[in-house]
Design an enzyme around this catalytic site. Structure first.
Site, PDB file in Angstrom:
ATOM      1  N   TYR A   1      49.205  82.280   8.110  1.00 43.51           N
ATOM      2  CA  TYR A   1      49.290  81.770   6.717  1.00 43.51           C
ATOM      3  C   TYR A   1      48.478  82.413   5.825  1.00 43.51           C
ATOM      4  O   TYR A   1      48.236  81.548   4.792  1.00 43.51           O
ATOM      5  CB  TYR A   1      48.840  80.177   7.203  1.00 43.51           C
ATOM      6  CG  TYR A   1      50.061  79.467   7.995  1.00 43.51           C
ATOM      7  CD1 TYR A   1      50.007  79.754   9.358  1.00 43.51           C
ATOM      8  CD2 TYR A   1      50.503  78.293   7.482  1.00 43.51           C
ATOM      9  CE1 TYR A   1      51.179  79.103   9.973  1.00 43.51           C
ATOM     10  CE2 TYR A   1      51.704  77.584   8.362  1.00 43.51           C
ATOM     11  CZ  TYR A   1      51.591  77.811   9.438  1.00 43.51           C
ATOM     12  OH  TYR A   1      52.536  77.127  10.327  1.00 43.51           O
TER      13      TYR A   1
ATOM     14  N   ASP B   1      51.571  79.710  25.644  1.00 46.31           N
ATOM     15  CA  ASP B   1      52.802  79.392  26.341  1.00 46.31           C
ATOM     16  C   ASP B   1      52.582  78.609  27.476  1.00 46.31           C
ATOM     17  O   ASP B   1      53.269  77.850  27.971  1.00 46.31           O
ATOM     18  CB  ASP B   1      53.595  80.811  26.596  1.00 46.31           C
ATOM     19  CG  ASP B   1      52.759  81.984  26.941  1.00 46.31           C
ATOM     20  OD1 ASP B   1      51.423  81.944  26.853  1.00 46.31           O
ATOM     21  OD2 ASP B   1      53.365  82.723  27.971  1.00 46.31           O
TER      22      ASP B   1
ATOM     23  N   ASP C   1      50.022  74.539  14.260  1.00 46.10           N
ATOM     24  CA  ASP C   1      51.119  73.781  13.880  1.00 46.10           C
ATOM     25  C   ASP C   1      52.284  73.333  14.552  1.00 46.10           C
ATOM     26  O   ASP C   1      52.732  72.455  14.778  1.00 46.10           O
ATOM     27  CB  ASP C   1      51.769  74.830  12.733  1.00 46.10           C
ATOM     28  CG  ASP C   1      52.736  74.025  11.751  1.00 46.10           C
ATOM     29  OD1 ASP C   1      52.871  72.819  11.691  1.00 46.10           O
ATOM     30  OD2 ASP C   1      53.546  74.857  11.059  1.00 46.10           O
TER      31      ASP C   1
ATOM     32  N   LYS D   1      46.362  83.569  22.514  1.00 40.15           N
ATOM     33  CA  LYS D   1      47.461  84.512  23.235  1.00 40.15           C
ATOM     34  C   LYS D   1      46.679  85.767  23.341  1.00 40.15           C
ATOM     35  O   LYS D   1      46.932  86.824  22.844  1.00 40.15           O
ATOM     36  CB  LYS D   1      48.811  84.765  22.393  1.00 40.15           C
ATOM     37  CG  LYS D   1      49.662  85.543  23.004  1.00 40.15           C
ATOM     38  CD  LYS D   1      50.507  84.784  24.093  1.00 40.15           C
ATOM     39  CE  LYS D   1      51.643  85.664  24.934  1.00 40.15           C
ATOM     40  NZ  LYS D   1      52.251  85.019  25.940  1.00 40.15           N
TER      41      LYS D   1
END
Ligand code: NAD
Length: 362
Positions: free
Chosen positions: A124, A224, A248, A191
């Site tokens: 972002y 995930d 988000d 991640k």
């Protein structure tokens, strides 16, 4: 006490849900002086900019704002006012509690998760390189030289920016929140197996910060895996701390676990300013229909009352809202999936019902 608060109605369903939240806040035993300010396309039409100076000035002066959602044009047009506001005012922490109120429509039980999303960087950061632009060609060249990777001229980039400073302050925020609110565990989400430098730095910083809070359990999970675990056994999670984009996405997933976007509140917090707004967006297709659920916005108002130190009134308002949900008589369509139209009410009727509950409790 009296409070001066900036009120940003937003667009789409924003004006309806902020009006409902404003009404219940005014009935909660606290006096507000609202400083009305506009953002997004409404401000663009009125003042020629989606983020006018008077809006920023009002929040800087009042330190607190209640904000409805603001539409962001997809692909082209002005950049997100929501992202710009958070960055401009350095509202680095996005706090999104997701808990189940009795009779909220969900197959789950006992979910009470707080999502802490970093609000200022990551994907972002708005550092983007458009396909075919001269800067993009330079970046493609640099990647070729330094990473020995050949990228085509048809490539575009959005930079994922993760800094030690921003990671440290958001993870500290999550631990401080856990400590103050009697929470037991903080889970850092990442991640880092794939993005070893960006998410790897976030995880390394989280591990460092965790050592400063020996009384709070710390663990970490790959994003995930987290998503799978959230839909299998969400009760195992307490406070989640995440970089911006995962935050988000995961906060919408968590909203889904507790009954949907209609009951998912939020706050954007900096060191001395705060904007309270629901997780949901402007849902343009429902504009002006007195249809959508104002409870997420009202619960954002409850968070605002806590922030202002109005703990008792916050608890009263939250109970009145919870009672309306539990009673199930005056709720919007989203809280009664499949119910006929005459068994659900509109946005303003939910506010009426909450105000009635407040009257009974006073
Ligand atoms: P959205 O959250 O506006 O709506 C998605 C769907 O969720 C709606 O169609 C509706 O079915 C449901 N929903 C949302 N709010 C609800 C409510 N209060 N009660 C009942 N159901 C509700 O998401 P979107 O359609 O992807 O986004 C619309 C616009 O909002 C976009 O321009 C987006 O950029 C913007 N947005 C703004 C904010 C913000 O201002 N903070 C946040 C998210 C999205």
């Amino acid at each position: 006490m009296d409070y001066k608060v900036t009120l940003i109605p937003g667009d789409g369903i924003g004006p309806e849900v902020t009006e409902a939240a404003k009404r219940v806040l005014e009935a909660s035993g606290v006096t507000f002086h609202w400083d009305l300010a506009y953002a997004g396309s409404i401000a663009q039409n009125m003042f020629g900019t989606p983020l006018p100076d008077h809006l920023l000035g009002s929040i800087k002066k009042n330190k607190v704002a209640l904000k409805g959602p603001v539409t962001t044009p997809v692909g082209s047009g002005f950049r997100s006012v929501n992202v710009a506001l958070r960055r401009e005012l350095d509202l680095y922490a996005c706090l999104r509690p997701c808990k189940i109120y009795p009779r909220a429509p969900t197959p789950f039980k006992d979910v009470d998760i707080v999502v802490v999303r970093e609000n200022t960087e990551d994907l972002y950061s708005s550092i983007e390189f458009e396909v075919g632009a001269p800067d993009t060609a330079r970046l493609i060249e640099l990647v070729g030289e330094t990473k020995e990777k050949v990228l085509g001229e048809d490539t575009s980039f959005s930079l994922k920016v993760i800094s030690r400073t921003a990671s440290r302050r958001i993870v500290k925020f999550a631990f401080d929140y856990a400590q103050t609110n009697n929470r037991k565990k903080v889970t850092a989400v990442h991640k880092a197996n794939i993005m070893k430098f960006s998410d790897g730095l976030f995880l390394a910083v989280a591990r460092e910060v965790a050592k400063e809070y020996p009384d709070i359990e710390f663990d970490n999970v790959i994003v995930d895996t987290l998503c799978m675990q959230l839909v299998r056994a969400p009760q195992q999670f307490d406070v989640l701390v995440l970089p911006n984009l995962y935050g988000d996405i995961v906060s919408e997933l968590c909203a889904g676990l507790v009954g949907g976007l209609g009951v998912a509140p939020g706050a954007n917090l900096g060191d001395d300013m705060a904007i309270f707004e629901a997780t949901h967006g402007s849902a343009p297709k429902y504009t002006g229909q007195n249809k959508v659920n104002p409870i997420a916005m009202m619960l954002s108002g409850v968070m605002m009352l806590h922030h202002l130190g109005e703990t008792k009134n916050a608890a009263r308002l939250e109970k009145a809202i919870a009672d309306v949900i539990a009673e199930g008589k005056n709720v919007t369509y989203d809280l009664k999936p499949g119910a006929p139209r005459d068994q659900v009410v509109g946005t303003s009727q939910v506010a009426d019902a909450v105000i009635e509950k407040l009257k009974v409790s006073s």
